[in-house]
Design a protein around this motif. Structure first.
Motif, PDB file in Angstrom:
ATOM      1  N   SER A  42       0.846  -1.210   0.000  1.00 31.26           N
ATOM      2  CA  SER A  42       0.000   0.000   0.000  1.00 31.26           C
ATOM      3  C   SER A  42       0.869   1.243   0.000  1.00 31.26           C
ATOM      4  O   SER A  42       0.585   2.218  -0.702  1.00 31.26           O
ATOM      5  N   ASP A 170      -5.754  -0.687  -4.618  1.00 31.97           N
ATOM      6  CA  ASP A 170      -5.242  -1.294  -3.393  1.00 31.97           C
ATOM      7  C   ASP A 170      -6.175  -2.411  -2.949  1.00 31.97           C
ATOM      8  O   ASP A 170      -7.199  -2.159  -2.338  1.00 31.97           O
ATOM      9  N   GLU A 171      -5.818  -3.621  -3.294  1.00 32.68           N
ATOM     10  CA  GLU A 171      -6.627  -4.800  -2.964  1.00 32.68           C
ATOM     11  C   GLU A 171      -8.089  -4.623  -3.368  1.00 32.68           C
ATOM     12  O   GLU A 171      -8.985  -4.735  -2.535  1.00 32.68           O
TER      13      GLU A 171
HETATM   14 MG   LIG Z   1      -2.244  -2.539   2.250  1.00 32.31          MG
END
Ligand SMILES: [Mg+2]
Ligand SMILES: Nc1ncnc2c1ncn2[C@@H]1O[C@H](COP(=O)(O)OP(=O)(O)OP(=O)(O)O)[C@@H](O)[C@H]1O
Lengths: 259, 270, 275
Positions: A42, A170-171
């Motif tokens: 991240s 992010d994911e």
């Molecule tokens: Mg993360």
């Protein structure tokens, strides 16, 4: 083009999240970033649009030195970079189209911002973005009436309407079921191919990463330990990225401890 | 622009008329209310009194504030107020139990629930001071009249909150018990009462908070509590005494609020 | 399981499972709570001089005033409208002014909007203290400062509304999910723009609904403010009750009930639409 040169990032609390990162990502690449929880994935992508600051080295995005930007420049720089989050980060108590329209807010006149009105051409753009991710019919529904997969596609439409050069995710599929996750990943792939936007995805699901991305970057404790084609990722490479089982972060790890 | 997009653009809900109607009505209401209230700034006398109240707050009558003998000082008066609010809440919450069942559409038929609701709304509209005067006829002036008034006026709000609790009962438990072959008594005793008890208690504690605030005003009609001494002190310009009472009141209510929040948290978290 | 003092006195039941593990069940707190309530009830009864037998012997006196109100004095109706409108105007103006000023107060109290603990704490404490003051008492104080009349009542209602809405709103704002705000910043919106488009749409429905609710309650408060000379129907009630002109009191109450009922229904309708 995104270029990391000897980038280091240490958080104010002393945690070093990125160590000596050197990377070059060309326009139009589809990159998956994998690594353990707390490895710094991240952090890496958030430095690119300057949601986080780097401490050392230089980071250049499309010939702009990101570290040198200030105030207003940061904002207009961010207009060309889209971001997608695990928890969608939509305004849930308003309609889908209003969420997509937010991408046009910086271009509006002050009175439109005050009253909350949008010009017709922006509405058309927003609807077209929704059409691209296949949820045009939900345009006037409230976001909290949609499923997780639909919400993530609203977020994607919001980013498309921004017409960025790069999308950072992010994911994006971590809170979705396996089937919906594939649908959303398909959307990413299609956008990547049709518009040549660069796409950087943080992802825990290795199989999805290998299936969709052209290139994989493996991060371990803030360092890039693998960078290559997704076809070349072998079990050895994965072991190198993820380590053996006993390397999984313990409870005394600063991040885990916070929870 | 493709056809589907054009179609969807047409479908945009148009709330302009609706919103502007509301805006116009609201503006009219605001203008109207400005016309009714004659805005007076405060003249010299007002400023003088405001400064007096402030100086009273900062130099309270300490002897009065810490006079713990029964009746005379601030602590005694506050204690009386606490007692009025407490009894009012206890009586009110007991009376509210049957009424709330009569108000719950899932327990009684809709017309009965509606009529009970209507009656409760009307009971609630009569100002507490009017009830206070009516009860003084029964008991004579004093805190007892205050207790009766509090009991009656708190029924309205408590029963409304109880109804929410009843309507939100977890019916899954009951179904599960029926499927296990429990008797009605067992269902009520182990399925309903435990759920109701803590929620009702929480609602009641919440209401106590408010009753304490309301109990302070009953003194105006002679129904006990700290309201009457406050008015006397003000009418006779004894500002340091006013300061003592206000300080006592604020501290008490803040303390009770913090305490009751803690208590309700504990109740919810078991 | 954390042991509290209570658990030390009333030992939890212990069950031993077949595999040797022990499970503890806390003793029920209900009897203990009931005991305390009973004790405090008795003490309070002593303090306030509660005497239930009096209800039986003199209870009919309560009905005396009530029956005297019927039939209401319909000729009095024309005297009611003026003060009644005063009451509505007072609560409307006080509510609107209070609701508006509550916005900056709530923002200054919210730790996720203004990142200054000292400032947040100061405004939170201010709102709490303001909330402790019963409306009638602030009205009384206001009559001393602004003189007798509707202005004093408006100020009292304004202060209460400010504290009530201010508190509810900062609690709501502090619990808002900041995800959308972050997303908007990542798209190049300024902080003010991100606030406008992420926080405002989330908070606005609650704000409007809470304001309507406060207004409903305020009408009822406003009805008694006349008692301390702060204008409105309370003035009439005080006067007529003093003269023991109960049929007129009945008329005032009847109209008050109807008006409050209608306003509540309207407000409830809009509050339902907002959620
Ligand atoms: Mg993360
Ligand atoms: N705002 C912050 N302040 C201080 N330390 C932080 C902050 N954000 C992250 N960290 C630390 O930086 C390191 C890298 O975190 P990062 O969030 O980048 O990991 P990640 O790879 O994204 O993990 P995950 O897969 O769990 O999301 C961790 O050790 C974390 O504790």
């Amino acid at each position: 083009m995104i270029e990391f040169k000897d980038v280091n990032k240490t958080y104010p609390n002393g945690v070093t999240a990125l160590k000596n990162v050197n990377l070059t990502i060309d326009q139009g690449e589809f990159v998956a970033i994998i690594g353990l929880s707390g490895a710094g994935k991240s952090t890496l992508i958030r430095c690119i649009n300057r949601m986080h600051e780097i401490n050392e080295g230089t980071l250049t995005v499309n010939d702009v030195n990101v570290g040198k930007l200030s105030g207003k420049q940061i904002r207009s720089f961010r207009r060309k970079i889209g971001m997608i989050f695990q928890s969608f980060n939509l305004v849930t108590r308003t309609s889908v189209i209003n969420n997509v329209l937010i991408s046009s807010v910086p271009e509006l006149s002050w009175w439109r911002k005050l009253v909350g009105l949008f010009p017709k051409e922006k509405k058309v753009e927003a609807l077209e973005a929704l059409d691209k991710v296949g949820i045009l019919d939900k345009a006037y529904n409230r976001v909290d009436q949609l499923s997780g997969g639909q919400q993530q596609r609203v977020a994607l439409a919001r980013t498309i309407a921004q017409n960025p050069d790069i999308i950072l995710a992010d994911e994006p599929v971590a809170s979705l079921d396996p089937v919906t996750a594939k649908v959303v990943m398909d959307d990413f792939k299609r956008i990547n191919q049709e518009t040549n936007m660069s796409i950087l995805i943080n992802i825990h699901h290795v199989e999805l990463a290998l299936e969709y991305a052209d290139r994989v970057i493996g991060i371990r404790q803030g360092e890039v330990v693998y960078d290559g084609k997704s076809e070349d990722v072998s079990q050895d490479v994965l072991d190198q990225i993820y380590g053996s089982i006993d390397n999984v972060p313990k409870m005394d790890d600063p991040e885990e401890a916070e929870v | 622009m493709n056809k589907a997009v054009a179609q969807q653009l047409e479908k945009a809900p148009n709330r302009k008329v609706y919103l502007s109607t509301i805006a116009i009505i609201l503006t009219a209401l605001i203008i109207w209310s400005f016309m009714g209230v004659n805005i007076t700034g405060f003249d010299q006398r007002g400023t003088q009194i405001a400064t007096n109240i402030f100086s009273g707050l900062f130099s309270p009558d300490l002897e009065f504030l810490f006079d713990f003998t029964s009746g005379g000082g601030v602590p005694g008066l506050l204690f009386e107020t606490i007692a009025i609010a407490f009894l009012g809440t206890v009586f009110g919450s007991f009376l509210a139990i049957p009424i709330s069942f009569l108000m719950s559409p899932s327990i009684v038929s809709r017309p009965v629930a509606f009529v009970t609701r209507l009656v409760v709304i009307f009971i609630r509209t009569i100002p507490s001071l009017v009830y206070g005067l009516m009860f003084i006829r029964v008991t004579g002036p004093g805190p007892y009249a205050g207790v009766l008034t509090m009991s009656l006026t708190s029924i309205g709000m408590i029963s409304r909150l109880y109804v929410d609790v009843i309507e939100n009962l977890d019916r899954g438990v009951l179904e599960a018990m029926t499927s296990m072959g429990c008797t009605t008594y067992q269902k009520v005793r182990y399925g309903i009462l435990p759920q109701l008890f803590s929620s009702f208690l929480s609602v009641t504690i919440y209401r106590y908070d408010m009753n304490l605030r309301d109990a302070t005003i009953l003194g105006l009609v002679g129904a006990g509590g700290i309201g009457a001494p406050l008015i006397f002190a003000m009418r006779s310009y004894r500002w340091s005494e006013v300061g003592s009472i206000l300080i006592g009141l604020v501290v008490l209510i803040l303390a009770v609020e913090i305490f009751s929040n803690k208590l309700r948290e504990r109740l919810v978290n078991g | 399981m954390r042991e509290t003092v209570y658990d030390k006195i009333f030992k939890p039941k212990t069950y031993t499972l077949s595999n040797g593990k022990e499970v503890k069940q806390r003793a029920s707190r209900a009897p203990f709570i009931l005991l305390i309530v009973l004790f405090v009830t008795v003490v309070s009864g002593e303090v306030t001089g509660v005497d239930l037998s009096m209800l039986r012997t003199r209870g009919h006196q309560f009905i005396v005033i009530l029956t005297a109100m019927f039939p209401p004095n319909f000729n009095f109706m024309n005297n009611v409208w003026g003060p009644l409108f005063d009451t509505i105007q007072m609560s409307l103006l006080g509510s609107i002014a209070g609701a508006l000023l509550a916005i900056p107060f709530a923002l200054l109290s919210s730790s996720n909007i203004i990142r200054n603990r000292l400032l947040n704490g100061f405004f939170k404490l201010f709102l709490s203290i303001l909330r402790t003051l019963p409306t009638l008492i602030s009205a009384l104080i206001a009559t001393f400062i602004f003189g007798l009349g509707t202005m004093a009542g408006t100020v009292a209602i304004f202060l209460f509304t400010l504290s009530y809405i201010g508190k509810l709103m900062y609690e709501h704002i502090e619990n808002v999910d900041m995800g959308a705000f972050e997303a908007h910043e990542s798209m190049g919106l300024s902080k003010v723009e991100a606030f406008r488009y992420a926080i405002v749409p989330d908070v606005l429905p609650t704000y409007l609904s809470v304001s309507l609710y406060a207004f409903e309650g305020n009408i009822r408060f406003a009805a008694i403010l006349g008692y301390v000379g702060a204008g409105g129907v309370g003035l009439l009630l005080d006067e007529r009750l003093g003269w023991r002109d109960y049929p007129s009191v009945g008329m005032v109450l009847l109209i008050l009930m109807l008006v409050v009922f209608v306003i509540e229904r309207i407000s409830e309708y809009f509050r339902m639409k907002l959620t």
